[in-house]
Enzyme design. Structure first.
Site: not given
Ligand code: MG
Length: 369
Positions: A136, A162, A164, A189, A214, A239, A263, A291
């Site tokens: 990420s 991934k 953000k 995400d 996400e 998520d 998660k 994570g």
């Molecule tokens: Mg997330």
């Protein structure tokens, strides 16, 4: 299982690189470790993913300490626990507090697996020998830094990238990444940064062939996500919105997502994680494991759950050296060519670095059974 003692420890670990969020920069992480000791002298270990501020969910390290000490551990005293699947039932009357519940339940699972001479992965029904690792990338100060960071991670072997995103750091940055890396497995995400008013922006992301977007909308929403998914080609992955089997069932039924990020701490433990996994198998919903900046114990639990068959997408379980100067397990979690080998030794499959844990412990509390 005959539990004799539970020991809670609060440790503080130095991060290898400062971690910047919207509320500031962190250079270390405070973590609660749970050790469940049996009459046979074996210890099972769990780790809470709660952080010091209630910005991912409502829990914090302090609320976890209180919930574990004053409410959850007392529910395990008295009648013996025969199987870890019973733990979530004992905790059921306590609402929420999933990070705290998962940390204790995870320690009981580790103990159970060790007492039965099984790896935690096998005890959970895992079948994979190795798992794929993604990474990420946080919001960077410039586009050039972002592209350089991605290039470095690809060289290290990570299986998917991934990034953000947030309003203002979305279409432009994704377009640049795609120009530079047209074929890489790429996802975004949004961490709840958008609303249905941003429909045009989110639809514009469809042209970049993202594996998924996400959690674009609110942390507790599944209704608007269903409306959004019906308008998007890109699969939505949930998520923050999924706290339980029931949340997952409802989201799938509504069409709020096509992928789920699991998660363990967010859903209250491994037993609930298994149930969500089996539900997703039934509905053809691919999964991956997210994570929460875990130390070695939490990381080992993530590896074990990811060994289940329906975790078909690369997760966020990066090697220890990605985060820590020195982890609390031995050997540390290592990645080779973008894979982590699922350990076969009993329980979490890694030895605890007790000397390091001792050195990092700020305080501890023992509960006798
Ligand atoms: Mg997330």
């Amino acid at each position: 299982m005959e539990i004799k003692r539970i020991i809670l420890r609060q440790i503080k670990m130095d991060l290898l690189h400062p971690f910047t969020t919207s509320v500031g920069t962190e250079t270390d992480k405070t973590i609660i470790l749970v050790e469940v000791k049996s009459a046979s002298g074996i210890s099972g270990w769990g780790e809470s993913v709660a952080i010091t501020q209630p910005i991912y969910n409502e829990e914090t390290v302090e609320t976890n300490w209180h919930m574990m000490s004053d409410h959850l551990i007392p529910l395990l005293q008295g009648e013996a626990v025969q199987h870890p699947d019973e733990v979530s039932g004992r905790f059921k009357k306590i609402r929420g507090n999933f990070n705290a519940k998962a940390a204790i339940e995870g320690a009981v699972w580790d103990l159970y697996a060790k007492e039965n001479n099984l790896s935690l992965a096998k005890a959970l029904g895992g079948t994979k020998e190795r798992i794929e690792v993604g990474v990420s990338v946080g919001i960077q100060q410039s586009e050039a830094l972002m592209l350089k960071q991605i290039e470095d991670y690809l060289k290290e072997g990570y299986k998917r990238i991934k990034v953000k995103i947030q309003p203002g750091w979305d279409i432009g940055i994704i377009r640049s990444i795609r120009r530079e890396f047209p074929k890489i497995p790429l996802m975004a995400d949004a961490n709840c940064a958008y609303s249905l008013n941003d429909l045009e922006t989110l639809k514009a992301l469809d042209e970049f062939d993202l594996m998924m977007i996400e959690q674009p909308l609110d942390h507790d929403d599944i209704i608007d996500h269903a409306k959004l998914q019906s308008q998007l080609k890109t699969p939505i992955c949930l998520d923050e919105s999924i706290h339980s089997f029931e949340d997952a069932r409802k989201a799938i039924e509504l069409g709020s997502c096509k992928i789920i990020n699991l998660k363990i701490g967010r859903v209250g433990g491994l037993t609930e994680s298994k149930k969500i996994h089996d539900l997703c198998v039934e509905h053809n919903i691919p999964m991956w494991c997210g994570g929460m900046l875990e130390a070695g114990i939490g990381r080992a639990h993530n590896i074990a759950i990811t060994s289940l068959g329906n975790f078909t997408l690369p997760g966020d379980t990066a090697p220890s050296s990605h985060y820590w100067k020195r982890d609390i397990i031995q050997p540390e979690v290592e990645m080779k060519d973008g894979y982590i080998v699922v350990p076969e030794a009993p329980g979490i499959g890694y030895e605890l670095d007790l000397e390091q844990i001792e050195a990092l412990t700020m305080y501890s509390k023992v509960f006798h059974f």
